[in-house]
Design a protein around this motif. Structure first.
Motif, PDB file in Angstrom:
ATOM      1  N   LYS A 179      -3.497   4.313   5.068  1.00 35.35           N
ATOM      2  CA  LYS A 179      -2.911   3.028   4.658  1.00 35.35           C
ATOM      3  C   LYS A 179      -2.946   2.015   5.795  1.00 35.35           C
ATOM      4  CE  LYS A 179       1.120   4.660   3.621  1.00 35.35           C
ATOM      5  NZ  LYS A 179       0.875   6.035   4.100  1.00 35.35           N
ATOM      6  N   SER A 180      -2.542   2.441   6.990  1.00 38.01           N
ATOM      7  CA  SER A 180      -2.498   1.523   8.135  1.00 38.01           C
ATOM      8  C   SER A 180      -3.899   1.054   8.517  1.00 38.01           C
ATOM      9  CB  SER A 180      -1.826   2.197   9.335  1.00 38.01           C
ATOM     10  OG  SER A 180      -0.476   2.503   9.049  1.00 38.01           O
ATOM     11  N   ALA A 181      -4.873   1.967   8.478  1.00 38.65           N
ATOM     12  CA  ALA A 181      -6.245   1.602   8.819  1.00 38.65           C
ATOM     13  C   ALA A 181      -6.798   0.570   7.837  1.00 38.65           C
ATOM     14  CB  ALA A 181      -7.137   2.842   8.846  1.00 38.65           C
ATOM     15  N   LEU A 182      -6.496   0.771   6.537  1.00 42.22           N
ATOM     16  CA  LEU A 182      -6.968  -0.163   5.519  1.00 42.22           C
ATOM     17  C   LEU A 182      -6.302  -1.526   5.694  1.00 42.22           C
ATOM     18  CD1 LEU A 182      -8.581  -0.733   2.941  1.00 42.22           C
ATOM     19  CD2 LEU A 182      -6.640   0.174   1.624  1.00 42.22           C
ATOM     20  N   LEU A 196       0.855  -1.187   0.000  1.00 45.10           N
ATOM     21  CA  LEU A 196       0.000   0.000   0.000  1.00 45.10           C
ATOM     22  C   LEU A 196       0.890   1.236   0.000  1.00 45.10           C
ATOM     23  CD1 LEU A 196      -2.666  -1.033   2.680  1.00 45.10           C
ATOM     24  CD2 LEU A 196      -2.781  -1.299   0.200  1.00 45.10           C
ATOM     25  N   THR A 197       0.650   2.154  -0.906  1.00 45.87           N
ATOM     26  CA  THR A 197       1.461   3.365  -0.990  1.00 45.87           C
ATOM     27  C   THR A 197       0.567   4.589  -0.857  1.00 45.87           C
ATOM     28  OG1 THR A 197       1.257   3.480  -3.412  1.00 45.87           O
ATOM     29  CG2 THR A 197       3.102   2.199  -2.523  1.00 45.87           C
ATOM     30  N   ALA A 254      13.915   1.653   5.007  1.00 46.29           N
ATOM     31  CA  ALA A 254      13.050   2.209   3.955  1.00 46.29           C
ATOM     32  C   ALA A 254      11.616   2.043   4.362  1.00 46.29           C
ATOM     33  CB  ALA A 254      13.320   1.497   2.628  1.00 46.29           C
ATOM     34  N   ASP A 255      10.825   3.084   4.266  1.00 48.65           N
ATOM     35  CA  ASP A 255       9.415   2.996   4.627  1.00 48.65           C
ATOM     36  C   ASP A 255       8.619   2.510   3.432  1.00 48.65           C
ATOM     37  OD1 ASP A 255       6.562   4.418   4.831  1.00 48.65           O
ATOM     38  OD2 ASP A 255       7.330   3.996   6.828  1.00 48.65           O
TER      39      ASP A 255
END
Length: 277
Positions: free
Chosen positions: A213-216, A205-206, A276-277
């Motif tokens: 993104k985290s919630a999804l 997810l970007t 790296a994120d």
């Protein structure tokens, strides 16, 4: 008004639970006992009327139940058998849990009892069945069968499936998710296809920080969690934590994952220059 996280009971509770995951079993046990002591009798959102707040309070009590189980599991891993034998019942009276968590807690109490006496363990099972009936938790049911057949080995290493808690680390959602039904359906279809073909699935997810993104990802993982009976792992890599908070070290995260899955060997990793994120 200085309203830092440490002054908010629920946020402090979550921070301490998260911090405890990287500690030794004894330190984890100590931290979780301490943070549970600070949970007020009526819990968060006390005194707020309405069905919505009532539902949210129930969700928070489920979250607390998970911390209680983790605390008791840490006591077992730390060898605190006397505490498990003498303090568990009073601990549950102060911090009641749901039926599933209660059975998980009882399993650790039973394991500690086996260390002392198989006969005492059989008597404890007899009393438990009389008051609560047959267990639903598969690990507890298996332990019951082993003890009845005299096949459970007291004092065996704590890396077996019966003594190692199944990790369930997904965070509880902090907000409702709206407008993502199509995305969730698409990802669920992809996961189903990967399972049908017998291959692992990887979803990336970007997006900018704060877009959800985290919630999804959390919602998707909770939807399919039951399809992974061996557990779920979670780590916050602190990619967007802001100044003063360093990104998580991959080696430290991996060490915790191995420990949570019952791997007790000391593993050393070279320090990485960046994440790296």
């Amino acid at each position: 008004m200085d309203l830092t996280d440490s002054h908010v009971d629920l946020l402090h509770f979550r921070d301490e639970v998260q911090r405890s995951r990287d500690l030794s079993p004894f330190a984890r046990f100590d931290v979780l006992r301490g943070v549970l002591e600070r949970w007020l009798p009526d819990g968060p959102l006390r005194g707020l009327p309405g069905a919505g707040f009532q539902l949210r309070r129930a969700e928070l009590l489920t979250e607390r139940s998970g911390a209680v189980v983790t605390c008791v599991a840490a006591a077992w891993d730390a060898g605190e058998h006397e505490w498990l034998l003498k303090e568990t019942e009073e601990f549950l009276e102060r911090f009641p849990v749901d039926k599933k968590s209660d059975e998980q807690v009882f399993r650790y109490r039973l394991l500690a009892t086996i260390e002392r006496s198989l006969r005492a363990a059989k008597q404890l099972i007899k009393e438990r069945k009389k008051t609560c009936g047959a267990p639903i938790d598969p690990e507890l049911a298996q332990l019951f069968r082993e003890i009845s057949r005299n096949s459970h080995q007291a004092g065996r290493p704590r890396t077996g499936t019966l003594s190692q808690p199944i990790p369930r680390q997904l965070p509880f959602p902090e907000r409702a998710l709206h407008g993502r039904s199509a995305d969730l359906a698409s990802m669920c279809r992809y996961l189903a296809q990967c399972r049908a073909e017998g291959r692992p699935a990887l979803i990336l997810l970007t997006g900018l920080a704060g877009v959800g993104k985290s919630a999804l990802a959390t919602r998707l993982c909770r939807m399919v969690e039951t399809e992974f009976p061996d557990g779920t792992l979670y780590a916050n890599l602190y990619g967007f934590a802001g100044e003063g908070v360093a990104p998580a070290e991959p080696g430290q995260v991996l060490r915790r994952f191995l420990s949570d899955m019952g791997v007790r060997a000391e593993v050393r990793f070279p320090r990485c220059a960046g994440v790296a994120d």
